[in-house]
Motif scaffolding. Structure first.
Motif, PDB file in Angstrom:
ATOM      1  N   THR A   3       0.798  -1.198  -0.075  1.00 23.24           N
ATOM      2  CA  THR A   3      -0.081   0.089  -0.114  1.00 23.24           C
ATOM      3  C   THR A   3       0.909   1.329   0.045  1.00 23.24           C
ATOM      4  O   THR A   3       1.653   1.397   0.860  1.00 23.24           O
ATOM      5  N   VAL A   6       0.782   7.471  -0.047  1.00 20.30           N
ATOM      6  CA  VAL A   6       0.001   8.355  -0.416  1.00 20.30           C
ATOM      7  C   VAL A   6      -1.314   7.649  -1.420  1.00 20.30           C
ATOM      8  O   VAL A   6      -0.768   6.543  -2.086  1.00 20.30           O
ATOM      9  N   ASP A   7      -2.316   7.922  -1.332  1.00 16.43           N
ATOM     10  CA  ASP A   7      -3.372   7.497  -2.347  1.00 16.43           C
ATOM     11  C   ASP A   7      -2.867   7.862  -3.743  1.00 16.43           C
ATOM     12  O   ASP A   7      -2.559   8.763  -3.997  1.00 16.43           O
ATOM     13  N   ARG A   8      -2.970   6.569  -4.511  1.00 15.56           N
ATOM     14  CA  ARG A   8      -2.795   6.976  -6.137  1.00 15.56           C
ATOM     15  C   ARG A   8      -4.160   6.606  -6.869  1.00 15.56           C
ATOM     16  O   ARG A   8      -4.843   5.562  -6.345  1.00 15.56           O
ATOM     17  N   SER A   9      -4.598   7.090  -8.000  1.00 15.37           N
ATOM     18  CA  SER A   9      -5.755   7.113  -8.633  1.00 15.37           C
ATOM     19  C   SER A   9      -5.330   6.889 -10.222  1.00 15.37           C
ATOM     20  O   SER A   9      -4.533   7.604 -10.713  1.00 15.37           O
ATOM     21  N   THR A  37      -8.096   2.757  -7.461  1.00 15.12           N
ATOM     22  CA  THR A  37      -7.454   3.603  -6.467  1.00 15.12           C
ATOM     23  C   THR A  37      -6.633   2.601  -5.425  1.00 15.12           C
ATOM     24  O   THR A  37      -6.897   1.481  -5.416  1.00 15.12           O
ATOM     25  N   SER A  38      -5.610   2.976  -5.118  1.00 12.77           N
ATOM     26  CA  SER A  38      -4.707   2.181  -4.150  1.00 12.77           C
ATOM     27  C   SER A  38      -3.998   3.277  -3.175  1.00 12.77           C
ATOM     28  O   SER A  38      -3.661   4.246  -3.351  1.00 12.77           O
ATOM     29  N   GLY A  39      -4.034   2.891  -1.746  1.00 14.58           N
ATOM     30  CA  GLY A  39      -3.321   3.735  -0.831  1.00 14.58           C
ATOM     31  C   GLY A  39      -3.732   2.922   0.466  1.00 14.58           C
ATOM     32  O   GLY A  39      -3.517   1.927   0.520  1.00 14.58           O
ATOM     33  N   LEU A  40      -3.785   3.760   1.587  1.00 16.73           N
ATOM     34  CA  LEU A  40      -3.847   3.053   2.827  1.00 16.73           C
ATOM     35  C   LEU A  40      -5.190   2.570   3.092  1.00 16.73           C
ATOM     36  O   LEU A  40      -5.140   1.545   3.839  1.00 16.73           O
ATOM     37  N   GLU A  41      -6.304   2.505   2.306  1.00 22.45           N
ATOM     38  CA  GLU A  41      -7.441   1.910   2.353  1.00 22.45           C
ATOM     39  C   GLU A  41      -7.504   0.623   1.658  1.00 22.45           C
ATOM     40  O   GLU A  41      -8.454  -0.263   1.656  1.00 22.45           O
ATOM     41  N   THR A  43      -6.493  -1.453  -2.357  1.00 16.81           N
ATOM     42  CA  THR A  43      -6.530  -1.557  -3.712  1.00 16.81           C
ATOM     43  C   THR A  43      -7.976  -1.729  -4.227  1.00 16.81           C
ATOM     44  O   THR A  43      -8.381  -2.867  -3.652  1.00 16.81           O
ATOM     45  N   SER A  44      -8.514  -1.072  -4.932  1.00 15.37           N
ATOM     46  CA  SER A  44      -9.859  -1.216  -5.406  1.00 15.37           C
ATOM     47  C   SER A  44     -10.133  -0.980  -6.781  1.00 15.37           C
ATOM     48  O   SER A  44      -9.450   0.182  -7.222  1.00 15.37           O
TER      49      SER A  44
END
Length: 175
Positions: A3, A6-9, A37-41, A43-44
């Motif tokens: 992860t 920082v969030d990536r989009s 999106t991929s980040g602390l939450e 990958t989706s």
């Protein structure tokens, strides 16, 4: 699972989507777009689908379990391919897109598929989302190593239709 800090989009990669859908018959290509999106939450992917006509049955008027599964496969294959391309998932860190194309059909297996249908979903135009909950490497005693992935999915439409579920994947022959 890898992860990023920082969030990536990522907007729909049109060329990648077209390549992911190559194994499907033309009238079975339901996935129209996918935003990853991929980040602390985790990958989706958030996706848009359209099923103009069922590929196997007369019109039921709602998204049925076979179409849910086909849409899930397309969404999952795209998310895995994009994750490989961008380095977003642990366990697949060393895969290239060539590895993905080689493994796509024979080695990414649905081990368990569960769904709950809450309100009928219009198959002509609906949205979906899937997320990786976990990806772990397993090496059963005496057996070949594989990746075990827990995922979740949900679908909805503009009229309040919805269904959701959980899918366990096994990536075999990954060494």
């Amino acid at each position: 699972m890898t992860t990023p800090a920082v969030d990536r989009s990522y907007a729909t990669d049109v060329d990648l989507l077209a390549r992911v859908l190559v194994p499907y018959k033309e009238h079975c290509k339901y996935l129209q777009s996918a935003h990853v999106t991929s980040g602390l939450e985790g990958t989706s992917a958030r996706c848009e689908f359209a099923i103009p006509e069922s590929c196997y049955i007369d019109d039921t008027g709602h998204l049925n379990s076979v179409e849910v599964n086909i849409a899930y496969n397309q969404m999952m294959y795209y998310l895995v391919a994009k994750s490989v391309k961008e380095g977003l998932l642990a366990g697949l860190d060393d895969w290239t897109l060539d590895d993905f194309w080689r493994h796509q059909l024979p080695d990414i297996l649905i081990a368990r598929f569960a769904g709950t249908y809450r309100r009928p979903v219009n198959p002509r135009s609906f949205s979906g989302e899937m997320a990786f909950q976990s990806v772990t490497r397993r090496e059963p005693g005496g057996g070949e190593p594989f990746l075990h992935a827990e995922t979740s999915y949900r679908y909805w439409d503009a009229d309040g239709g919805r269904c959701d579920g959980r899918v366990t994947l096994a990536f075999v022959n990954v060494r």
